[in-house]
Scaffold this active site. Sequence first.
Site, PDB file in Angstrom:
ATOM      1  CE  LYS A  73      -1.526   1.685   4.052  1.00 53.73           C
ATOM      2  NZ  LYS A  73      -1.251   3.115   4.244  1.00 53.73           N
TER       3      LYS A  73
ATOM      4  NE  ARG B 133       1.688  12.688   6.978  1.00 59.67           N
ATOM      5  CZ  ARG B 133       1.934  13.933   7.328  1.00 59.67           C
ATOM      6  NH1 ARG B 133       1.011  14.680   7.839  1.00 59.67           N
ATOM      7  NH2 ARG B 133       3.146  14.439   7.156  1.00 59.67           N
TER       8      ARG B 133
ATOM      9  N   PRO C  23       3.071  16.872  11.053  1.00 60.09           N
ATOM     10  CG  PRO C  23       4.990  18.029  11.684  1.00 60.09           C
ATOM     11  CD  PRO C  23       4.204  16.790  11.986  1.00 60.09           C
TER      12      PRO C  23
ATOM     13  CG  LEU D 221      10.169  18.132   7.329  1.00 61.95           C
ATOM     14  CD1 LEU D 221      10.421  16.659   7.605  1.00 61.95           C
ATOM     15  CD2 LEU D 221      11.460  18.925   7.517  1.00 61.95           C
TER      16      LEU D 221
ATOM     17  CG  ASP E  48       4.260   1.883   9.246  1.00 66.43           C
ATOM     18  OD1 ASP E  48       3.993   2.737  10.109  1.00 66.43           O
ATOM     19  OD2 ASP E  48       4.126   2.103   8.023  1.00 66.43           O
TER      20      ASP E  48
ATOM     21  CB  ILE F  21       9.224   7.318  13.649  1.00 72.24           C
ATOM     22  CG1 ILE F  21      10.410   6.367  13.424  1.00 72.24           C
ATOM     23  CG2 ILE F  21       8.821   8.042  12.363  1.00 72.24           C
ATOM     24  CD1 ILE F  21      11.629   6.952  12.787  1.00 72.24           C
TER      25      ILE F  21
HETATM   26  C1  UD1 Z   1       5.077   7.153   5.881  1.00 73.86           C
HETATM   27  C2  UD1 Z   1       4.187   5.925   5.830  1.00 73.86           C
HETATM   28  C3  UD1 Z   1       3.807   5.515   7.245  1.00 73.86           C
HETATM   29  C4  UD1 Z   1       5.060   5.328   8.098  1.00 73.86           C
HETATM   30  C5  UD1 Z   1       5.960   6.562   8.024  1.00 73.86           C
HETATM   31  C6  UD1 Z   1       7.305   6.387   8.714  1.00 73.86           C
HETATM   32  C7  UD1 Z   1       2.967   6.075   3.751  1.00 73.86           C
HETATM   33  C8  UD1 Z   1       1.651   6.323   3.071  1.00 73.86           C
HETATM   34  N1  UD1 Z   1       2.994   6.222   5.088  1.00 73.86           N
HETATM   35  O1  UD1 Z   1       4.305   8.201   6.480  1.00 73.86           O
HETATM   36  O2  UD1 Z   1       3.076   4.294   7.165  1.00 73.86           O
HETATM   37  O3  UD1 Z   1       4.662   5.168   9.448  1.00 73.86           O
HETATM   38  O4  UD1 Z   1       6.236   6.885   6.645  1.00 73.86           O
HETATM   39  O5  UD1 Z   1       7.989   5.306   8.170  1.00 73.86           O
HETATM   40  O6  UD1 Z   1       3.952   5.727   3.123  1.00 73.86           O
HETATM   41  N2  UD1 Z   1       7.557  15.074   9.822  1.00 73.86           N
HETATM   42  C9  UD1 Z   1       7.698  16.415  10.096  1.00 73.86           C
HETATM   43  N3  UD1 Z   1       7.356  17.312   9.120  1.00 73.86           N
HETATM   44  C10 UD1 Z   1       6.885  16.926   7.893  1.00 73.86           C
HETATM   45  C11 UD1 Z   1       6.756  15.549   7.624  1.00 73.86           C
HETATM   46  C12 UD1 Z   1       7.107  14.644   8.613  1.00 73.86           C
HETATM   47  O7  UD1 Z   1       8.125  16.799  11.180  1.00 73.86           O
HETATM   48  O8  UD1 Z   1       6.607  17.801   7.067  1.00 73.86           O
HETATM   49  C13 UD1 Z   1       7.904  14.076  10.866  1.00 73.86           C
HETATM   50  C14 UD1 Z   1       6.717  13.247  11.321  1.00 73.86           C
HETATM   51  O9  UD1 Z   1       5.933  13.918  12.289  1.00 73.86           O
HETATM   52  C15 UD1 Z   1       7.391  12.006  11.871  1.00 73.86           C
HETATM   53  C16 UD1 Z   1       8.610  11.862  10.940  1.00 73.86           C
HETATM   54  O10 UD1 Z   1       8.789  13.124  10.310  1.00 73.86           O
HETATM   55  O11 UD1 Z   1       7.838  12.248  13.170  1.00 73.86           O
HETATM   56  C17 UD1 Z   1       8.470  10.790   9.878  1.00 73.86           C
HETATM   57  O12 UD1 Z   1       7.249  10.992   9.157  1.00 73.86           O
HETATM   58  P1  UD1 Z   1       7.117  10.633   7.605  1.00 73.86           P
HETATM   59  O13 UD1 Z   1       8.267   9.757   7.212  1.00 73.86           O
HETATM   60  O14 UD1 Z   1       6.914  11.892   6.842  1.00 73.86           O
HETATM   61  O15 UD1 Z   1       5.791   9.809   7.584  1.00 73.86           O
HETATM   62  P2  UD1 Z   1       4.776   9.706   6.365  1.00 73.86           P
HETATM   63  O16 UD1 Z   1       5.473   9.901   5.075  1.00 73.86           O
HETATM   64  O17 UD1 Z   1       3.589  10.541   6.689  1.00 73.86           O
END
Ligand code: UD1
Length: 430
Positions: free
Chosen positions: A22, A102, A132, A135, A316, A338
Amino acid sequence: MDSIRIRGGKPLYGKIEISGAKNAALPLMVASLLTDETVTLSNLPHVADISTLINLLCQHGADAKMNGQNDANGCTGGRTLAITARNITSTEAPYDIVRKMRAGALVMGPLLARVGKARVSLPGGCAIGTRPMNLHVSALEQMGAEINITGGYMDAVAKNGLRGAEIRFDTVSVGATENLLMAASLAKGTTVLENAAKEPEITDLIKLLRQMGADIEGDETDRLVIRGVDKLHGAQHRVMPDRIETGTYAIAAVITGGRLELTNTEAGLIRSVLDILIEAGAEIVITTDGLIVSRTGPGVRGVDIMTMPYPGYPTDMQAQMMALMTICDGAAMITETIFENRFMHVPELARLGANITVHGHSALVRGVNRLVGAQVMATDLRASVSLVLAGLAAEGETVINRVYHLDRGYERLEEKLAACGADIERIMAV
Ligand code: UD1
């Protein structure tokens, strides 16, 4: 709302075919917005998030055909999806869709790169933390986008198109890396992404983008160099196997003391999970199209884990490993680095008799001799499946309520487990 009833305590034996990932399929589908030609994806999983994203892409003007049929709304009956975004007719990704999933926010980069504007709902908080978008936003601003956040939406324009930039992410983010990879592929000039995510789903996206004509270097490293091209074209791609589904069923074999063969997957995708399972007392045999997982002794040894970006232990898979550790000999310290609020499953596991104490980002799991079935509530996708795993090991009947979370990410979960001897059934809401 549906629930799942499990009568636990039966070791699982048999073969489970792993579905397409997925978390790889969603960004691959979004990449279709970068071209007016057709992108065809095979090995798609039948899960609710895929249908939700098809709806979003169609409302941007894309045409989606599942197994050759024009069935954009149903879209759960096939594995091969052809998406053609000949014209972008709307650049708005509405709240109603993005709040459910998301990954919908990933359309921002591709829409900005292709048509110079995008209005994307903020995904909002979710059960596992604030999550958030800073980034994504700041990196796209560095590429020349102007982004205003008002009324719960990110309003983005790139009047003169996106241009290459040197971007360093403060935090490793899978979604931001994907969004920027897609945006940079169609931008003017070269973009460098430092501290980029290296998850296998990123590598899968790079493979598709490259087939579409993108110029990207640095796969599997944290420094990606993308030289923008004027136009991307159609391509065909097979979605990688779901590593989280693979890991989840590997734990199902160990927690029930059975033996499962997992096919249509690759052990190499979950090395960090298998290392922990081996330490805990599992035996892993690698096969040509997957692996066989069994438990060697009567018990499970307690092993500490800490979630980290890939190739570290995946967040995950944290809840599922916690379910296994509830019945370990000794104790296990589970640390989540994370997401800030990813222990929602702890009070539910406690209802089954688990002994877990949370201290900040760590949970100390003291193994108990047995779990006993109870009513529990699913809170998010991976938390839900950890309750299924615990229910499979528990004595008596466990009923898991609110299982719609599971349907977002696990294809035919009850069917796959029942075929291996689990006593599990879905109770449909009336
Ligand atoms: C993706 C996965 C999710 C998995 C996660 C971490 C998909 C659809 N989802 O989620 O299943 O749990 O990776 O492996 O692929 N962060 C910020 N600012 C941002 C973006 C992220 O601070 O703009 C932080 C988040 O709060 C978190 C960390 O970065 O603490 C990692 O998040 P991220 O890797 O972005 O998760 P997703 O891509 O949403």
